[in-house]
Design a protein around this motif. Structure first.
Motif: not given
Length: 247
Positions: A15-22
């Motif tokens: 989830t953290l990686l996905l948020a950073m990507g967004v």
């Protein structure tokens, strides 16, 4: 004993990686949009400044045409006008055998610009308000808009009365000269100006006066212009010829 990551920890890291990507994608999109908007604003600004420079050149061309007409008077060619105009000797304006001549000198004399600034006090009352009668709060004073006008002889035959090659650039024999108007919008300090150049070939339409021979004895009307219907002898280069006054 080695502790293995649980499923909850693995989901939290994803989830953290996905948020950073967004966040990264949104940031890139914002930067890209900002660049597009900035370039569009620059293009629109350049277009607006070019139109102002073009209209300044048009105004200068109209004023220069009228100035040439007034100076021409009843002359048959522009030679007399070209002879009194100051020669422009500046980088890019060295015309060689056909020099550029200053038609409209600026307030500082030859080599200076004419301002197209609007003085509010000189505006008519109708120009200070809208068609509905609402007074304008401000005016585009155009303090950074200016123009210059030059004249230059075109390619014409050599003047037989003055065949000196050095003088042919100011000797007009075909009653036509070029007018070149330059409009300029001055930008902020250390920025390039925006210029527009318009040129027009103007023609002298002054025609020589033509008089019809009339009778000297049976005169009628002003200065003996009445046609008596008789043949009148005239002397042409020591030879007497007879001109018939009837078709």
């Amino acid at each position: 004993m080695v502790q293995r990551p649980t499923t909850r920890r693995r989901q939290g890291g994803f989830t953290l990686l996905l948020a950073m990507g967004v966040v990264t994608m949104v940031t890139l999109a914002v930067l890209l949009s900002y660049g597009v908007v900035s370039r569009e604003a620059e293009v629109q600004g350049d277009g607006r400044r070019y139109k102002e420079a073009y209209f300044a050149a048009e105004a200068g061309l109209a004023e220069g045409r009228e100035a040439m007409r007034i100076r021409l008077g009843t002359d048959q060619t522009y030679s007399g006008v070209l002879a009194v105009l100051p020669v422009v000797n500046e980088p890019g304006l060295n015309g060689g055998d056909r020099p550029f001549l200053e038609v409209l000198e600026g307030p500082g004399g030859a080599g200076t610009w004419n301002s197209l600034a609007i003085v509010e006090e000189d505006l008519a009352p109708a120009e200070r308000q809208s068609p509905t009668g609402e007074a304008f709060a401000a005016f585009p004073l155009q303090e950074n808009v200016r123009y210059r006008v030059f004249a230059r002889d075109d390619e014409d035959p050599v003047d037989p009365t003055d065949p000196t090659p050095a003088n042919q650039g100011i000797r007009d024999t075909n009653k036509q000269v070029w007018l070149i108007a330059v409009g300029e919008v001055v930008g902020p300090a250390n920025s390039r100006p925006t210029r527009a150049v318009i040129h027009a070939l103007i023609t002298n339409e002054n025609a020589p006066a033509v008089t019809r021979p009339g009778s000297g004895s049976d005169s009628g009307g002003p200065e003996g212009t009445h046609d008596s219907g008789e043949e009148e002898p005239i002397d042409v280069e020591n030879e007497v010829v007879v001109l018939s006054s009837t078709p």
